[in-house]
Design an enzyme around this catalytic site. Structure first.
Site, PDB file in Angstrom:
ATOM      1  N   GLN A  65      37.329  -9.721  35.753  1.00 49.04           N
ATOM      2  CA  GLN A  65      37.298 -11.019  36.445  1.00 49.04           C
ATOM      3  C   GLN A  65      36.221 -11.918  35.847  1.00 49.04           C
ATOM      4  O   GLN A  65      36.425 -13.131  35.666  1.00 49.04           O
ATOM      5  CB  GLN A  65      37.064 -10.803  37.944  1.00 49.04           C
ATOM      6  N   CYS A 118      37.891  -4.251  35.965  1.00 46.98           N
ATOM      7  CA  CYS A 118      37.818  -4.711  37.344  1.00 46.98           C
ATOM      8  C   CYS A 118      36.950  -5.966  37.482  1.00 46.98           C
ATOM      9  O   CYS A 118      37.343  -7.021  36.990  1.00 46.98           O
ATOM     10  CB  CYS A 118      37.350  -3.578  38.259  1.00 46.98           C
ATOM     11  N   LEU A 119      35.757  -5.870  38.082  1.00 48.99           N
ATOM     12  CA  LEU A 119      34.909  -7.054  38.182  1.00 48.99           C
ATOM     13  C   LEU A 119      34.595  -7.572  36.769  1.00 48.99           C
ATOM     14  O   LEU A 119      34.542  -8.788  36.549  1.00 48.99           O
ATOM     15  CB  LEU A 119      33.611  -6.721  38.934  1.00 48.99           C
ATOM     16  N   SER A 139      31.899  -0.280  43.942  1.00 49.57           N
ATOM     17  CA  SER A 139      32.742  -1.451  44.187  1.00 49.57           C
ATOM     18  C   SER A 139      33.040  -1.644  45.664  1.00 49.57           C
ATOM     19  O   SER A 139      33.494  -2.705  46.078  1.00 49.57           O
ATOM     20  CB  SER A 139      34.076  -1.315  43.448  1.00 49.57           C
ATOM     21  N   HIS A 176      41.767   0.587  37.188  1.00 53.77           N
ATOM     22  CA  HIS A 176      40.745   1.549  36.781  1.00 53.77           C
ATOM     23  C   HIS A 176      41.305   2.638  35.875  1.00 53.77           C
ATOM     24  O   HIS A 176      41.792   3.642  36.364  1.00 53.77           O
ATOM     25  CB  HIS A 176      40.088   2.175  38.007  1.00 53.77           C
ATOM     26  N   GLU A 232      39.781   4.714  34.260  1.00 51.03           N
ATOM     27  CA  GLU A 232      39.014   5.968  34.396  1.00 51.03           C
ATOM     28  C   GLU A 232      39.459   6.735  35.637  1.00 51.03           C
ATOM     29  O   GLU A 232      39.023   7.856  35.853  1.00 51.03           O
ATOM     30  CB  GLU A 232      37.522   5.643  34.480  1.00 51.03           C
ATOM     31  N   ASN A 239      41.212  -1.056  42.847  1.00 52.63           N
ATOM     32  CA  ASN A 239      40.304  -1.364  43.934  1.00 52.63           C
ATOM     33  C   ASN A 239      39.750  -2.763  43.751  1.00 52.63           C
ATOM     34  O   ASN A 239      38.681  -2.952  43.207  1.00 52.63           O
ATOM     35  CB  ASN A 239      39.175  -0.330  43.962  1.00 52.63           C
TER      36      ASN A 239
END
Lengths: 377, 1076
Positions: free
Chosen positions: A273, A269-270, A46, A353, A355, A311
């Site tokens: 989105q 995350c992405l 990322s 995240h 994880e 992040n």
């Protein structure tokens, strides 16, 4: 004695010393506030296209252990630190000094700068492109090069970091370090397909811990290819950059939602989105993003706060999707959206995240939730 | 969940006197807690026996009881106040243990007092090692191999299982009291027996030794909604085997990988949940095997602790304040982070600097006690330093300790014999750090030093880099390859970034510090001030808490308000403790009220003064000339206050004045006059005031002739000492010779002061405040012990007990004269002695004294605040303090001595101060106030039983009355031969008991068997030394009152008699007096 410079696009210069490979590199300057976990950060895809500033001033203390790599290489463009340290032969797990690791992985870095000043600057003015150079300290010529540097919005970084070929992932999480329910093979779900936009190994390990089979697909793999594997769930991974710069990925998710309404889907995350965009929503850029391991998130279902690793520079505007999804997680620092569940569908996604790696393991239950969702319980 | 509405009145129990293992960090946490509760509108009832605390200032509670922390007294307070809830987690182990006792006795239930912050089950589970071990098993966490023993036989069985070395820890004790490491069977049995005796439940934990493992602590917070955050991780520089209170520690943890740290974090969260601490902070300790990363849980404290105070200062996260708010029902996400003001308190602070804590030891005070560190805490204070890296923080920390270190200097020559050096590295002790340097200089490899010490190679590597840097520069200077003029600025900056002080560098270049500083400034190598903000600059910080470092950007932005810098008192040590911090805090409060912006400078993380909301700006810095000047140049204050921080800032006064720094209050010249024997003698003579005959000598011959001139006994000491260090009463020439040989470095720089010792004189302390014109005495304190016992170790009373009015008048007159002639502006302390009707001045200190908090609490006037206003230009009349308050009750201060932590040390009081803390007893008569003070000092006077009396011939006559009084109270009297014969002759019923060497059962047996409840033993001279030592040591071990002076014996028996007649008066300060 200064031999290295970090120049920001607004002309602010920081003089320091080189670290890592000698050279010159440009990227978006961001910072991460974790006090450890540099190796996980460096190997997190990322961070592709970014110059990562680590706010903790002493870096490298416990060396590098290959088991802690989060991907097949280092994807961030450059590293910005206060002080590079050696382990002095100290850490039992260390296989290599960080400085050697950087050399080997061709990471250009700068050290010896007032990183706190840099962070305060980014906080005030937002994250912006910057350039690290070991060869040229002339501000004018560097600025000229930065000018021609493509912005994050224009770059398809995902294609650069995604796996070139389909592969199966076999590792499960290391229970010496992480608490997670133990599942017998028979209790695991049959198979999960992962769209790799820049996934971290740790996510795959969790998925392999809940599934008998985890298959990782390049980001541009057509959905029909993936469906040939008859996955019991699909996972949309984390990854670098602006979600709107990869329309092909959004289209895949739209197709998934349209053609496979019953198929369990989980994004991080992405991935989150992309789900937001596929639902017809909007994303926007945060001033300097969330990059750290102490972000307080409230789980809106339980009311409990989880300390999480984050992040990202972009966020999903909840109002743009509120008719289709419920808000499940929210960031307590600035109220931004951190998780959604699509109404009446086995589909959910998380901005942070769960994880961790690096960061706290407070939220790894979400992988188990995915397991339960696929199992239909 | 919002705050609870079902409770209105909350009882907070403080931690009592400062002792080793429980110091002013609990005043810090208690003060924060009380403030937080009041802020929420609760009525706060506070009980604490320690007057030198900010928390016992009447404004921090609605009802403030300065009373002994015993079950009976607190029960009486509960009965009177009927609080709805009790918050037990702010007052250390004392408060926790007391709460458990109150619960066991059914008092909490009887009055319907609910515990908040922690419940009985959770406290038990965490504190009882057996229950804790079970709890850890339940959640699958390992502890070191071991088990519990309740008698010697069981202990021996465990010894076989555990092997050597083995750790033996008694359960339910404070600061790890009694924890020991045994390397052989003999040691093992000795320690096991000791542990069994010292554990209140006769339980010892015997464990596999994990000596050499890495040690970590996590500070955890939990709220009602089960949100858990880790506030801070702390790593010990010294591996397992050294008590964490005695270890150099760093924050955050520096040698753990993310995975390793997250594993400890997850374990800590599981532990706090399993133990069931509902709300508040806990401290959890782990050990990690450096060979394979395996970790074990060591222990947990279900309350705020020394480490949580350190963690609060290290991160800016106010643990105690938040804990108090969680206790009344808030959840972490409902509370704001004070520093960012925007983000919630439910987060984990992230640091972008390195914090190093260094303990401060005082082995020199306890002769006969080896300087060896183990699992029993021995340090009396600590400093904290902040830097951008470990090297900088360590060196700043070392110069903060005020042991005369300029940094990590070469204290031990590398010429030291190898075998001895290895020994000094192997066994942890208070100066091991300097032997590490010697080892590097001697060419030991990092690996070999690691093998010998177990210290993590990362720390050693950093140390080695410091040695290399320094040696290389020294070499270049020696070869004239570089001098200060040619020294490149960039390199200069590198040295500063590694924490080298100007003094260290000046030493390398062979130039004075002042020249080096000027060169540094000329080269533009200047410090910047960075903020401690909990978030590594991610959010804007509003709390001005700063540290210096050598970087590019400074974050301190001066306002246009008038600023006053207050220099704090540095690390706690014997002779300079919390009392001075108390005064500094008061100065800040008073000056802020007057509209000044206050700037606090201090290096002690335990204190209230280093709480970021006590002053407008806090600089967490060493109090050295260099660091203080850096701040002054940055801040440009109107004035600097030096008279509240004890010797620490006073040492800098002349240098500061030379540099044009405006010193507030009494001029430095006066301080000098008061401390300089000759100048002071001249002044005294001029004023017609008496002083005991005295002189100053530079060699044995000098001193001998002065002594014979003024006549023995004489009091001798090196000049400029604090807390009576190396002070001794010498009765003959032979002892004088010994003293000079053992204690004093004969040199023109180290004069020796000789005073006529006034035997049997009464000592009196006076604390006064003067505005230069008028002088008002705050309190006149009569010491209980006679002259010869250090004033800091003596009990004392306000008002005086037996001083005639004319003497008091003379004292008043002399005090005013001295104040005027010394141009005192602010506080002044005078010690007087009264012998055979003649008054003498012993000492004048034109500054805050140790007794200021006690006097302030006694008379109801905050003396330090008054003095601060005077220094800021007000007159006594303007501040409304014009005459000594008359009080209709009695206040007695008693001291607390740390002998139980130093087995083998003689406990007789003398001119060398050794107490660590104090308590106060208040009641309507002197006798009752004295009795309370004893109770508060944990040596309760018995109401019945047997008194053992053994006194020297000189004291025999005075003992008559005392013995008779004991007999009247139906005490049995036991005495050894001499005293027995004497009392028998006087027809006082008495039984004889053997001395230790006369046969058995002897007096010590009787003490151990519980057949003696109180001991009166005045020293009989050399012949009985062995006996007396045995008696006193046993008394300490069994917490028996052991009285070594006649006046104290008299006070004790009076106290007993009055306690038998009438109950104590238990009343809050607010009802004793009204503050302005």
């Amino acid at each position: 004695m200064s031999q290295a410079i970090l120049l920001l696009k607004d002309g602010t210069a920081f003089y320091g010393k080189p670290c890592g490979m000698r050279g010159e590199v440009a990227g978006e300057v961001v910072f991460n506030t974790g006090m450890m976990g540099y190796q996980e950060i460096l190997t997190d895809p990322s961070y592709a296209g970014q110059l990562v500033t680590l706010t903790y001033p002493m870096i490298g203390n416990y060396g590098v252990s290959y088991l802690d790599n989060e991907s097949r290489g280092v994807f961030c463009s450059g590293l910005i630190i206060r002080e590079m340290h050696s382990t002095f032969g100290g850490h039992w797990k260390s296989q290599e000094e960080l400085s050697d690791f950087l050399q080997k992985n061709k990471v250009v870095g700068i050290q010896g700068i007032d990183t706190r000043r840099l962070v305060r600057h980014i906080r005030e003015h937002g994250s912006m492109p910057g350039i690290i150079s070991h060869s040229d300290t002339d501000v004018k010529s560097l600025l000229a090069r930065l000018e021609s540097f493509p912005s994050m919005e224009e770059r398809d970084l995902v294609s650069e970091v995604s796996t070139p070929a389909i592969y199966e992932y076999e590792e499960t999480i290391d229970r010496d370090y992480v608490d997670f329910p133990v599942l017998e093979e028979k209790d695991k779900v049959p198979g999960i397909a992962v769209y790799d936009y820049g996934t971290k190994y740790c996510i795959l390990q969790y998925l392999r811990t809940i599934a008998r089979k985890v298959v990782v697909f390049p980001a541009r793999t057509p959905l029909r290819e993936v469906m040939k594997y008859h996955p019991s769930g699909v996972f949309l991974s984390n990854g670098p950059g602006d979600p709107s710069s990869i329309p092909y990925a959004r289209q895949t998710v739209e197709q998934l939602l349209r053609d496979y309404p019953e198929l369990p889907l989980f994004g991080i995350c992405l991935g989150h989105q992309l789900l937001g965009l596929a639902l017809g929503g909007k994303t926007y850029k945060l001033t300097f993003g969330h990059h750290g391991i102490n972000q307080p998130i409230r789980n809106e279902t339980t009311g409990k706060v989880e300390i999480t690793s984050e992040n990202h520079n972009y966020a999903v505007d909840f109002d743009s999707i509120c008719h289709k999804a419920e808000k499940t997680h929210v960031n307590l620092n600035d109220g931004t959206l951190e998780g959604i569940r699509v109404k009446n569908r086995p589909v959910f996604s998380i901005q942070f995240h769960p994880e961790a790696s690096t960061g706290p393991n407070d939220s790894n239950y979400l992988f188990f939730d995915f397991h339960s969702m696929i199992k239909g319980v | 969940m919002p705050k609870r509405k079902d409770i209105k009145k909350i009882l907070v129990i403080g931690s009592g006197p400062i002792i080793i293992g429980q110091a002013c960090e609990f005043d810090y946490s208690g003060t924060q807690g009380c403030k937080a509760l009041k802020e929420e509108g609760y009525e706060v009832v506070l009980v604490n026996s320690n007057p030198a605390t900010i928390m016992t200032d009447p404004e921090f509670g609605d009802k403030t009881y300065i009373e002994p922390l015993t079950v009976d007294i607190v029960a009486a307070i509960i009965e009177k106040e009927k609080p709805d809830a009790l918050l037990p987690t702010l007052g250390g182990q004392t408060s926790l243990n007391l709460t458990m006792d109150l619960d066991k006795k059914g008092i909490l239930k009887k009055y319907g007092v609910r515990l908040i912050g922690a419940n009985v089950e959770a406290i038990e589970k965490a504190e009882d090692r057996f229950a804790f071990k079970n709890a850890m098993d339940n959640i699958g966490l390992e502890m070191p191999r071991g088990g519990f023993a309740y008698n010697e036989k069981e202990a021996e069985e465990l010894m076989e299982y555990v092997g050597f070395p083995a750790i033996i820890r008694p359960s339910y004790t404070l600061g790890g009291t009694g924890g020991n490491i045994a390397y052989n069977k003999e040691e093992f049995l000795l320690y096991a027996r000791w542990g069994l005796e010292n554990s209140p439940i006769n339980e010892v934990l015997i464990e596999e030794s994990i000596i050499g493992w890495k040690e970590f602590e996590l500070e955890v917070m939990r709220d009602h909604s089960d949100n858990v955050v880790i506030v801070c991780s702390i790593e010990n520089f010294d591996p397992m085997g050294v008590h964490t209170g005695d270890s150099i520690t760093v924050a955050p943890a520096l040698t753990l990988s993310n995975k390793e740290y997250q594993r400890l974090r997850s374990a800590a969260i599981k532990i706090i949940r399993e133990i069931g601490v509902d709300t508040g902070g806990s401290n959890i300790q782990f050990a990690v095997n450096p060979a394979n990363g395996r970790f074990v849980v060591i222990e947990m404290n279900p309350r705020v602790s020394r480490s949580s105070a350190l963690a609060s200062k290290a991160t800016g996260f106010p643990i105690a304040k938040i804990a108090a708010k969680l206790a009344v029902g808030y959840s972490l996400d409902e509370l704001k982070n004070d520093i960012t003001q925007k983000t919630p308190a439910c987060f984990e602070p992230t640091l972008d600097y390195c914090v190093v804590k260094i303990p401060r030891f005082t082995f020199e005070k306890f002769r006969g006690v080896p300087d060896v560190l183990s699992t029993q805490m021995k340090s009396v204070g600590e400093v904290m330093a902040i830097g951008r890296n470990f090297k900088e923080a360590l060196q700043k920390g070392l110069r903060s300790t005020e042991r005369g270190y300029d940094g990590w200097q070469t204290l031990i020559s590398p010429d030291i014999e190898k075998a001895r050096l290895v020994e000094k590295l192997r066994i942890p002790h208070s100066t091991r750090l300097f032997y590490l340097k010697a080892a590097f200089l001697k060419g030991f490899s990092l690996e070999s030093i690691h093998k010998i010490t177990g210290i993590d190679p990362w720390f050693l590597g950093n140390l080695n880099e410091l040695v290399k840097m320094e040696s290389a520069l020294q070499e270049r200077v020696r070869n004239q390859a570089v001098n200060i003029d040619s020294f490149p600025a960039e390199e200069f900056r590198m040295f500063k970034q590694s924490g080298f002080s100007d003094l260290q560098l000046a030493d390398i270049f062979g130039i004075p510090e002042s020249s080096l500083r000027q060169k540094r400034i000329d080269k533009g190598v200047l410090p910047v001030f960075k903020a401690v903000d909990t978030c590594a600059a991610e959010f804007e910080a509003f709390t001005p808490y700063f540290y210096s470092t050598y970087e590019e950007e400074t974050e301190y932005i001066p306002s246009n308000k008038k600023k006053i810098v207050i220099l704090g008192s540095g690390p706690n040590r014997i002779g300079q403790g919390i009392e001075f911090d108390y005064c500094c805090v008061h100065a800040s409060m008073a000056l802020r009220e007057m509209g000044f912006e206050t700037v606090m400078v201090n290096s002690n993380p335990e204190t209230v003064s280093t709480d970021y909301d006590v002053s407008d700006n806090l600089f967490f810095e060493p109090i050295t000339l260099e660091d203080v000047m850096n701040i002054i140049e940055e801040v440009s204050p109107e004035g600097v206050i030096v008279q509240f921080g004890g010797q620490t800032p006073l040492k800098l006064v002349n240098a500061l004045q030379e540099r044009g720094v405006p010193i507030m209050g009494t001029p430095p010249e006066s301080i000098d006059t008061a401390e300089d024997r000759e100048k002071f003698g001249t002044l005294i003579k001029k004023l017609g005031i008496s002083q005991p005959p005295h002189g100053t000598g530079y060699s044995f011959e000098d001193v001998k002739s002065i002594a014979s001139e003024i006549g023995y006994p004489v009091l001798v000491r090196p000049s400029y000492v604090l807390g009576g260090r190396s002070m001794e009463i010498v009765y003959d020439e032979e002892s004088l010779k010994q003293y000079m040989k053992n204690t004093v470095l004969e040199s023109p720089d180290h004069p020796v002061l000789i005073d006529k010792f006034l035997e049997d004189a009464i000592e009196i302390d006076v604390d006064a405040v003067s505005d230069g014109q008028t002088t008002v005495i705050g309190g006149v304190m009569q010491h209980i012990e006679e002259a010869g016992v250090h004033s800091g170790d003596s009990a004392c009373s306000i008002p005086t007990i037996s001083i005639e009015k004319p003497v008091l008048e003379t004292m008043k007159k002399w005090t005013a004269m001295l104040a005027q002639h010394l141009s005192v502006q602010g506080l002044m302390n005078i010690q007087y002695a009264l012998k055979e009707g003649n008054l003498y001045v012993l000492e004048v200190n034109p500054r805050a004294s140790r007794t200021i908090p006690f006097v302030s609490k006694s008379i109801g006037v905050p003396m330090a605040k008054v003095a601060s206003r005077i220094m800021a230009g007000k007159t006594l009349k303007e501040v409304g303090f014009t005459s000594t308050p008359h009080i209709s009750y009695h206040c007695v201060k008693e001291v607390v001595l740390p002998f139980v932590k130093f087995p083998g040390c003689d406990t007789i009081l003398g001119p060398e101060m050794r107490s660590t803390g104090e308590v106060m007893g208040v009641d309507k008569s002197f006798a009752l106030a004295f009795a309370k003070s004893q109770m508060a000092a944990n040596v309760s006077l018995p109401l019945e039983g047997t008194v053992f009396i053994s006194v020297n011939d000189k004291d025999k006559e005075s003992i008559d009355d005392i013995a008779r009084a004991f007999a009247r109270e139906n005490f049995e009297i036991l005495a050894t031969w001499g005293t027995y014969k004497y009392l028998k002759r006087k027809n006082i019923p008495v039984k004889r008991v053997y001395k230790v060497n006369e046969g058995r059962p002897n007096v010590v047996d009787a003490m151990k068997n519980g057949d003696i409840q109180i001991v009166i033993n005045t020293p009989l001279g050399k012949a009985s030394q062995f006996d007396e030592r045995a008696i006193r040591t046993t008394a300490v071990a069994y917490s028996l009152p052991c009285i070594t002076t006649i006046p104290a014996a008299r006070a004790a028996v009076e106290g007993i008699s009055q306690m038998n007649e009438k109950p104590f008066v238990i009343k809050p300060l607010q009802e004793y007096h009204f503050y302005e």
